[in-house]
Write a protein that holds these residues in place. Structure first.
Motif, PDB file in Angstrom:
ATOM      1  N   ASN A  34       0.840  -1.201   0.000  1.00  0.00           N
ATOM      2  CA  ASN A  34       0.000   0.000   0.000  1.00  0.00           C
ATOM      3  C   ASN A  34       0.876   1.254   0.000  1.00  0.00           C
ATOM      4  OD1 ASN A  34      -1.487  -2.228   1.267  1.00  0.00           O
ATOM      5  ND2 ASN A  34      -3.152  -0.756   1.472  1.00  0.00           N
ATOM      6  N   ILE A  35       1.931   1.211   0.834  1.00  0.00           N
ATOM      7  CA  ILE A  35       2.811   2.370   0.983  1.00  0.00           C
ATOM      8  C   ILE A  35       3.525   2.654  -0.349  1.00  0.00           C
ATOM      9  CG2 ILE A  35       4.808   3.279   2.234  1.00  0.00           C
ATOM     10  CD1 ILE A  35       2.504   2.873   4.119  1.00  0.00           C
ATOM     11  N   LEU A  36       4.035   1.599  -0.966  1.00  0.00           N
ATOM     12  CA  LEU A  36       4.784   1.805  -2.217  1.00  0.00           C
ATOM     13  C   LEU A  36       3.848   2.245  -3.344  1.00  0.00           C
ATOM     14  CD1 LEU A  36       7.292  -1.166  -1.952  1.00  0.00           C
ATOM     15  CD2 LEU A  36       7.699   1.255  -1.453  1.00  0.00           C
ATOM     16  N   TYR A  37       2.610   1.719  -3.333  1.00  0.00           N
ATOM     17  CA  TYR A  37       1.626   2.127  -4.339  1.00  0.00           C
ATOM     18  C   TYR A  37       1.350   3.627  -4.221  1.00  0.00           C
ATOM     19  CZ  TYR A  37      -2.785   2.268  -6.953  1.00  0.00           C
ATOM     20  OH  TYR A  37      -3.771   2.567  -7.861  1.00  0.00           O
ATOM     21  N   LYS A  38       1.175   4.093  -2.962  1.00  0.00           N
ATOM     22  CA  LYS A  38       0.888   5.507  -2.746  1.00  0.00           C
ATOM     23  C   LYS A  38       2.074   6.365  -3.184  1.00  0.00           C
ATOM     24  CE  LYS A  38      -2.651   6.617  -1.103  1.00  0.00           C
ATOM     25  NZ  LYS A  38      -3.953   6.630  -1.837  1.00  0.00           N
ATOM     26  N   GLY A  46       3.942  10.416  -7.145  1.00  0.00           N
ATOM     27  CA  GLY A  46       5.070  10.825  -7.969  1.00  0.00           C
ATOM     28  C   GLY A  46       6.383  10.827  -7.216  1.00  0.00           C
ATOM     29  N   MET A  47       6.461  10.039  -6.145  1.00  0.00           N
ATOM     30  CA  MET A  47       7.712   9.985  -5.380  1.00  0.00           C
ATOM     31  C   MET A  47       8.604   8.879  -5.932  1.00  0.00           C
ATOM     32  SD  MET A  47       6.061  10.425  -1.592  1.00  0.00           S
ATOM     33  CE  MET A  47       7.573  10.333  -0.677  1.00  0.00           C
ATOM     34  N   ASP A  48       9.859   8.945  -5.594  1.00  0.00           N
ATOM     35  CA  ASP A  48      10.814   7.935  -6.046  1.00  0.00           C
ATOM     36  C   ASP A  48      10.640   6.673  -5.187  1.00  0.00           C
ATOM     37  OD1 ASP A  48      12.938   6.348  -6.682  1.00  0.00           O
ATOM     38  OD2 ASP A  48      14.382   8.010  -6.820  1.00  0.00           O
ATOM     39  N   VAL A  49      10.081   5.636  -5.807  1.00  0.00           N
ATOM     40  CA  VAL A  49       9.751   4.421  -5.056  1.00  0.00           C
ATOM     41  C   VAL A  49      11.011   3.765  -4.495  1.00  0.00           C
ATOM     42  CG1 VAL A  49       8.700   2.141  -5.211  1.00  0.00           C
ATOM     43  CG2 VAL A  49       7.648   4.065  -6.388  1.00  0.00           C
ATOM     44  N   GLU A  50      12.084   3.743  -5.300  1.00  0.00           N
ATOM     45  CA  GLU A  50      13.342   3.124  -4.850  1.00  0.00           C
ATOM     46  C   GLU A  50      13.875   3.825  -3.603  1.00  0.00           C
ATOM     47  OE1 GLU A  50      14.660   0.271  -5.852  1.00  0.00           O
ATOM     48  OE2 GLU A  50      12.849   0.183  -7.084  1.00  0.00           O
ATOM     49  N   SER A  93      -1.768  14.565   4.583  1.00  0.00           N
ATOM     50  CA  SER A  93      -1.033  14.260   5.819  1.00  0.00           C
ATOM     51  C   SER A  93      -0.180  13.016   5.617  1.00  0.00           C
ATOM     52  CB  SER A  93      -2.005  14.013   6.978  1.00  0.00           C
ATOM     53  OG  SER A  93      -2.600  15.217   7.389  1.00  0.00           O
ATOM     54  N   PHE A  94      -0.736  12.064   4.900  1.00  0.00           N
ATOM     55  CA  PHE A  94       0.002  10.827   4.665  1.00  0.00           C
ATOM     56  C   PHE A  94       1.229  11.052   3.780  1.00  0.00           C
ATOM     57  CE2 PHE A  94       0.710   6.910   2.218  1.00  0.00           C
ATOM     58  CZ  PHE A  94       1.133   6.126   3.272  1.00  0.00           C
ATOM     59  N   GLU A  95       1.071  11.909   2.780  1.00  0.00           N
ATOM     60  CA  GLU A  95       2.211  12.186   1.902  1.00  0.00           C
ATOM     61  C   GLU A  95       3.339  12.882   2.670  1.00  0.00           C
ATOM     62  OE1 GLU A  95       1.142  13.855  -1.859  1.00  0.00           O
ATOM     63  OE2 GLU A  95       3.223  14.036  -2.519  1.00  0.00           O
ATOM     64  N   LEU A  96       2.957  13.775   3.585  1.00  0.00           N
ATOM     65  CA  LEU A  96       3.969  14.445   4.411  1.00  0.00           C
ATOM     66  C   LEU A  96       4.692  13.426   5.295  1.00  0.00           C
ATOM     67  CD1 LEU A  96       1.980  17.651   5.475  1.00  0.00           C
ATOM     68  CD2 LEU A  96       3.868  17.529   3.827  1.00  0.00           C
ATOM     69  N   HIS A 112       4.970  19.642  -7.609  1.00  0.00           N
ATOM     70  CA  HIS A 112       4.214  18.413  -7.393  1.00  0.00           C
ATOM     71  C   HIS A 112       3.351  18.055  -8.597  1.00  0.00           C
ATOM     72  CE1 HIS A 112       2.546  15.331  -4.971  1.00  0.00           C
ATOM     73  NE2 HIS A 112       1.320  15.792  -5.088  1.00  0.00           N
ATOM     74  N   ARG A 113       3.364  16.755  -8.920  1.00  0.00           N
ATOM     75  CA  ARG A 113       2.611  16.310 -10.089  1.00  0.00           C
ATOM     76  C   ARG A 113       1.108  16.203  -9.821  1.00  0.00           C
ATOM     77  NH1 ARG A 113       4.302  11.107 -12.352  1.00  0.00           N
ATOM     78  NH2 ARG A 113       6.203  10.762 -11.192  1.00  0.00           N
ATOM     79  N   GLY A 114       0.751  16.232  -8.567  1.00  0.00           N
ATOM     80  CA  GLY A 114      -0.672  16.163  -8.248  1.00  0.00           C
ATOM     81  C   GLY A 114      -1.220  14.773  -8.416  1.00  0.00           C
ATOM     82  N   LYS A 115      -2.506  14.660  -8.193  1.00  0.00           N
ATOM     83  CA  LYS A 115      -3.161  13.371  -8.339  1.00  0.00           C
ATOM     84  C   LYS A 115      -3.338  13.066  -9.810  1.00  0.00           C
ATOM     85  CE  LYS A 115      -3.777  13.339  -3.879  1.00  0.00           C
ATOM     86  NZ  LYS A 115      -2.573  14.112  -3.683  1.00  0.00           N
ATOM     87  N   ARG A 116      -3.370  11.767 -10.089  1.00  0.00           N
ATOM     88  CA  ARG A 116      -3.520  11.389 -11.486  1.00  0.00           C
ATOM     89  C   ARG A 116      -4.896  11.804 -12.006  1.00  0.00           C
ATOM     90  NH1 ARG A 116      -2.430   5.246 -11.439  1.00  0.00           N
ATOM     91  NH2 ARG A 116      -3.625   5.514  -9.563  1.00  0.00           N
TER      92      ARG A 116
END
Ligand SMILES: [Zn+2]
Length: 542
Positions: free
Chosen positions: A340-344, A349-353, A382-385, A529-533
């Motif tokens: 879930n965390i990696l999907y978010k 638009g964060m660097d998953v690696e 809040s979660f993105e922060l 920020h790329r924003g939501k898809r």
């Protein structure tokens, strides 16, 4: 399968839909909805009952300026009154004055109603139907006969119910629509009765179901399988009592599951938008659990589900959400796994690696916060922060609070209370800003004071607006000492975002959510920020 037979949608949102509790549309709303229905590929739009109220008469007058691409407008009314010639019946005349290409009238097909309500003979009822349809057919292009309570009537006295349909068809009705007006019949009854009408008349058949047994959509689909060529219903299923057949679900099932041709693939992709548009104009909160189009319709929460849909969406999704203009969502909660965390992270638009080494730590923090009452499903900002903090090791601070004070004052029993907040903060350059502001409540005052203080350092804060504010008391039994969760939705004209705060003190919980809202704005602006898809539904406080 159907062999690709074409099925027409007949929308009655503007007539039956308006009979729903708490739903009202202005004439302008109705015109806008009609245009959207036309864009969506709805074949017939029932605009109202011109004999019943002046608003519907105005609608038909105004609707003359609409230029439909596909749709034909229908006016709705009833058969002539008993003892009056069709040509002299004021309601039938009003129907003609609406000047629509289609007129739909309902008539009795249930012997009980004929005997108890109209108090006429069966033969007289057949004459009423025949005369009314024949009269209208001389003046309008298309006449639809709605057999009111048809399925109840068929159950009690099948021969009479069929004769009523035949009377309409013989008089020239282009379509006989079978109505489950009370919404009480089961699918097998609808199947048998529809098949019987198919044998009894040569004109086209339609279906109009109400949802009192929660079978309106199922019964509509069954009727189509047994010969109906038109489905009547409303967008989002709004209507009298429990509502009408929900056309959003009807169209998706007919087209995606059963292989009928109803609208184009491109039109079907507008389904979610159409649904939300109608909720919006009805001034009602969209139903997040609504099949196909709801915000939660393709939302995954359990870690096992999330891991699986990432490998193949078909594992936990009945259709590709994009086909109806919806999208897959992954929720973060104490049921989450690392996926879930990696999907978010990917969604933001964060660097998953970059996040991978910190993912377990973020997850542990989420679970800890949730056990204290936080909830991130409606607070994605809040979660993105939180994730940003996981990657960087510490939260980026845009300012430091030195202190605030909120005063709430009620000076007289019959006077409105006054709220004032004073705040002292240290800006990024080390200077201290000390300011005060008023508001209609303590949180409102604090919000104004914080933004006033920050505007000196970050002018872009001026565009941020607090759009929604929700307080939920968590757990029971502690009265006013209970922990509260505050969800705030903010926006800046481009994007909307949700933030959360939790504390036994409602001002402190609000403060946390306010600071997250401001920090998120500054973070996303600096990040490019790329924003939501797109076309993403905005994050919602739940
Ligand atoms: Zn109805």
């Amino acid at each position: 399968m159907s062999g690709g037979r074409h099925i027409d949608l007949y929308d009655t949102t503007l007539r039956d839909g308006c009979q729903a509790e708490d739903i009202a549309f202005t004439v302008e709303d109705k015109l806008r909805i009609a245009e959207r229905l036309d864009d969506f590929g709805v074949r017939f739009i029932e605009g109202g009952w011109p004999g019943s109220n002046p608003r519907d008469e105005t609608f038909f007058a105004e609707a003359k300026r609409l230029r439909f691409k596909h749709a034909r407008l229908a006016a709705f009314g009833s058969t002539r009154r008993v003892g009056v010639a069709a040509g002299d019946d004021p309601n039938l005349r009003k129907l003609l004055q609406a000047d629509t290409p289609v007129v739909t009238i309902f008539g009795k097909t249930w012997e009980l109603h004929v005997r108890e309500d109209l108090r006429i003979s069966k033969l007289q009822n057949l004459e009423v139907i025949h005369d009314s349809v024949a009269f209208l057919k001389r003046h309008v292009d298309m006449v639809v006969f709605d057999g009111e309570h048809f399925f109840d009537g068929y159950r009690d006295d099948p021969e009479f119910a069929l004769e009523c349909c035949r009377a309409a068809a013989d008089a020239g009705a282009d379509l006989v629509c079978l109505c489950d007006t009370n919404g009480g019949r089961l699918s097998e009854e609808v199947a048998a009765a529809t098949a019987a009408v198919r044998q009894a008349v040569t004109c086209a058949i339609g279906i109009h179901c109400h949802n009192d047994s929660e079978l309106a959509v199922a019964n509509s689909l069954v009727a189509v399988q047994h010969g109906a060529a038109q489905v009547q219903g409303t967008i989002n299923g709004i209507g009298e009592r429990c509502g009408n057949a929900n056309l959003c679900s009807v169209v998706a099932n007919l087209q995606l599951k059963m292989g009928y041709k109803v609208v184009t693939a491109a039109q079907l992709r507008q389904l979610r938008e159409l649904s939300h548009f109608v909720w919006e104009l009805a001034n009602a909160e969209p139903n997040k659990r609504q099949a196909f189009v709801g915000l939660s319709a393709f939302a995954h929460k359990g870690g096992i589900h999330v891991a699986a849909v990432q490998k193949n969406p078909l594992t936990y999704e009945h259709i590709d959400p994009a086909l109806v203009g919806n999208r897959q969502r992954v929720l973060v909660s104490d049921l989450s796994g690392r996926s879930n965390i990696l999907y978010k992270a990917q969604e933001f638009g964060m660097d998953v690696e970059e996040l991978k080494p910190a993912a377990r730590k973020v997850l542990a923090e989420v679970k800890d916060l949730e056990s204290r009452g936080f909830q991130f499903e409606g607070a994605e900002a809040s979660f993105e922060l939180l994730m940003q903090k996981g990657v960087n090791g510490a939260r980026t601070r845009h300012f430091r609070l030195i202190g605030f004070r909120v005063i709430d004052e009620k000076r007289k029993e019959d006077e409105e209370p006054l709220s004032e907040a004073t705040i002292m903060i240290e800006g990024p350059d080390g200077t201290v800003e000390h300011t005060a502001a008023q508001g209609n409540g303590p949180v409102n005052a604090l919000d104004h004071a914080l933004r006033k203080a920050l505007a000196k350092f970050y002018p872009e804060i001026e565009t941020v607006e607090l759009l929604d504010y929700k307080v939920r008391v968590l757990g029971g039994g502690e009265g006013t000492a209970a922990v509260v969760r505050v969800l705030i939705e903010s926006g800046d004209g481009h994007e909307r975002w949700g933030t959360v705060g939790v504390s036994p003190n409602v001002i402190e919980a609000s403060w946390q959510a306010l600071v997250d809202a401001i920090d998120y704005k500054l973070y996303k602006d600096r990040k490019g920020h790329r924003g939501k898809r797109s076309p993403a539904p905005p994050p919602q406080a739940s």
